[in-house]
Scaffold this motif. Structure first.
Motif, short mmCIF file in Angstrom:
data_model
loop_
_atom_site.label_atom_id
_atom_site.label_comp_id
_atom_site.label_asym_id
_atom_site.label_seq_id
_atom_site.Cartn_x
_atom_site.Cartn_y
_atom_site.Cartn_z
N UNK B 105 -90.67 9.99 55.40
CA UNK B 105 -89.79 10.45 57.03
C UNK B 105 -91.15 12.48 56.71
N UNK B 106 -91.37 12.28 55.83
CA UNK B 106 -92.45 14.52 55.50
C UNK B 106 -93.06 13.83 56.26
N UNK B 107 -93.80 12.67 56.74
CA UNK B 107 -94.73 12.12 57.71
C UNK B 107 -94.47 12.55 59.20
N UNK B 108 -93.38 12.11 58.98
CA UNK B 108 -92.75 11.53 60.86
C UNK B 108 -92.27 13.58 60.87
N UNK B 109 -92.52 14.44 60.34
CA UNK B 109 -91.54 15.51 60.09
C UNK B 109 -93.24 16.29 60.60
N UNK B 110 -93.87 16.28 59.89
CA UNK B 110 -95.14 17.03 60.26
C UNK B 110 -95.95 16.30 61.62
N UNK B 111 -95.87 14.94 62.00
CA UNK B 111 -96.24 15.50 63.25
C UNK B 111 -95.19 15.27 63.95
N UNK B 112 -94.43 15.81 64.05
CA UNK B 112 -93.72 16.39 65.04
C UNK B 112 -93.18 18.19 65.11
N UNK B 113 -93.39 18.31 64.30
CA UNK B 113 -93.69 20.27 64.25
C UNK B 113 -95.47 20.26 64.73
N UNK B 114 -96.54 19.83 64.25
CA UNK B 114 -97.86 19.87 64.78
C UNK B 114 -98.18 19.43 65.85
N UNK B 115 -97.32 18.43 66.69
CA UNK B 115 -97.42 17.53 68.14
C UNK B 115 -98.43 16.92 67.51
N UNK B 116 -99.44 16.07 66.40
CA UNK B 116 -100.19 15.34 66.09
C UNK B 116 -100.04 14.11 65.86
N UNK B 117 -100.51 12.93 65.87
CA UNK B 117 -100.30 11.77 65.46
C UNK B 117 -99.70 11.25 64.10
N UNK B 118 -98.75 10.43 63.74
CA UNK B 118 -98.35 10.24 62.77
C UNK B 118 -99.53 9.43 61.30
N UNK B 119 -100.56 9.53 62.52
CA UNK B 119 -101.86 8.61 61.56
C UNK B 119 -102.32 9.80 60.98
N UNK B 120 -102.43 10.91 61.30
CA UNK B 120 -103.11 12.74 61.12
C UNK B 120 -102.15 13.11 60.32
N UNK B 121 -100.90 12.76 60.43
CA UNK B 121 -100.46 13.65 59.93
C UNK B 121 -100.24 13.06 58.41
N UNK B 122 -100.17 11.93 58.36
CA UNK B 122 -100.13 11.31 57.14
C UNK B 122 -101.27 11.44 55.92
N UNK B 123 -102.51 11.25 56.56
CA UNK B 123 -104.39 11.91 56.04
C UNK B 123 -103.55 13.31 55.58
N UNK B 124 -103.18 14.25 56.41
CA UNK B 124 -102.21 15.74 56.01
C UNK B 124 -101.31 15.88 54.77
N UNK B 125 -100.78 14.64 55.09
CA UNK B 125 -100.12 14.90 53.53
C UNK B 125 -100.57 14.43 52.35
N UNK B 126 -101.44 13.16 52.63
CA UNK B 126 -102.06 12.48 51.32
C UNK B 126 -102.72 13.81 50.70
N UNK B 127 -102.82 14.54 51.35
CA UNK B 127 -104.44 15.32 50.98
C UNK B 127 -103.33 17.02 50.15
N UNK B 128 -102.08 16.78 51.38
CA UNK B 128 -101.40 18.55 50.02
C UNK B 128 -100.49 17.80 48.81
N UNK B 129 -101.34 16.61 48.58
CA UNK B 129 -100.38 15.42 47.57
C UNK B 129 -101.38 14.96 46.72
N UNK B 130 -101.93 15.78 46.50
CA UNK B 130 -103.41 15.41 45.32
C UNK B 130 -103.59 14.09 45.33
N UNK B 131 -103.64 13.66 47.25
CA UNK B 131 -104.50 12.31 46.47
C UNK B 131 -106.25 12.60 46.88
N UNK B 132 -106.94 11.81 45.86
CA UNK B 132 -108.15 11.37 45.71
C UNK B 132 -107.98 10.10 45.29
N UNK B 133 -109.23 9.67 46.38
CA UNK B 133 -109.49 8.14 46.59
C UNK B 133 -110.46 8.16 47.79
N UNK B 134 -109.99 7.15 48.39
CA UNK B 134 -111.19 5.96 49.43
C UNK B 134 -109.29 5.91 50.60
#
Lengths: 212, 212
Positions: B105-134
């Protein structure tokens, strides 16, 4: 086709990309899909969109009773049975049940006892458990053979099969066998096919059904 | 490569099919993959096996630091972040976490607010939530662009990217951008790619890692 829903895009940016892609795809498949109905053209368009491979327009074969049968079955929310989970998780807009039994413990047991693939065992398991619906095979030729055999023995209640397994061994033959059966079907001639092709086909049908 | 596990086959019949297919695939890709390492050849082999499309042997491009980086990251069970759920459910043999945020749901919200795709918003969400990986992108060019941007701004901790989005609009350019970045990467040149290509690549890497 509902404009807002095209190719699953749900944002302005996604929608713009999908529309531009659509124009390109239509120009690529125009000649090969002239003889098809609108609904069939939509299926081919979505397959080429999902694979970026216009050769699919030459390889697709759709039985004459396929579209009518599927619109009826999908409208009645018949169960969709997929060969593997990847296919299941690609079908995101269906109101009915989407099922995959490949990891079911009973299926693993059947496969071991009969020395068959788990994909084939999953079809057998469904038939024994009162499955009535649609079978979607994106990967396992053995699942396709099992479904055809059960159908010919009146042991499974099938509306239609999306039969597009991919691979250099067995896939092409299994699809020919489906094409030559009495089951309403769509196949891809030769070794090509796979998860995105199966998913594209089903999602196109669901969209057509919802837009009617 | 563990013989029993080849291509995910888990029964005698599945195993025989996989072995025969393997011979055919190797003969098809031999010339185009001569210059590759054993690990890289395994990746190409698995991609062609999964798509029945030998053109992939000509289209694949692997950065020199790719295999070493991924073996280290996978051995440490770093999180695998996929762009869509289909890709997630194709990765079946990993001991680490496989994550997809496209329906968050947070990703869907980011996508709506920034007018970007949900797929891009999901990467942004991961980065903000301490993602480390592949990061594994099989479908959305916008996810790839977002990952590159965040990496260049030191806002995401990435080991490597499997960047194989499919499509006629944006996909080829996004993969070139990844190729020209400093991120260890594998790409498919041009519009081709998609879920089975992404999954084949990751599963091949996991198998190589487990066999070492």
């Amino acid at each position: 086709m509902g404009d807002k829903m095209f190719m699953g895009a749900s944002t302005k940016q996604g929608h713009d990309i999908a529309n531009k892609s659509r124009e390109i795809v239509i120009s690529l498949i125009k000649d090969d899909s002239k003889a098809l109905s609108k609904e069939e053209q939509d299926i081919v368009e979505r397959i080429v969109h999902s694979t970026a491979d216009s050769e699919y327009a030459k390889l697709v074969s759709i039985s004459s009773n396929f579209v009518d049968n599927n619109l009826k079955a999908l409208k009645n929310n018949k169960t969709l049975l997929t060969d593997i989970n990847m296919v299941k998780y690609g079908i995101t807009q269906y109101d009915g049940v989407v099922e995959c039994y490949i990891k079911n413990p009973d299926v693993i047991e059947i496969a071991k006892n009969q020395k068959i693939t788990r994909a084939a065992a999953a079809i057998q398991f469904a038939a024994k458990n009162d499955f009535k619906g649609i079978i979607v095979v994106g990967n396992a030729p053995t699942a396709l053979y099992e479904a055809i055999k059960l159908y010919e023995n009146n042991e499974i209640d099938l509306a239609f099969i999306v039969g597009v397994p991919v691979g250099f061994v067995g896939a092409a033959d299994s699809k020919e066998a489906l094409k030559n059966s009495k089951i309403p079907n769509i196949i891809i001639k030769g070794p090509k096919g796979g998860t995105p092709v199966a998913v594209a086909c089903v999602n196109s049908l669901i969209q057509t059904m919802k837009s009617k």
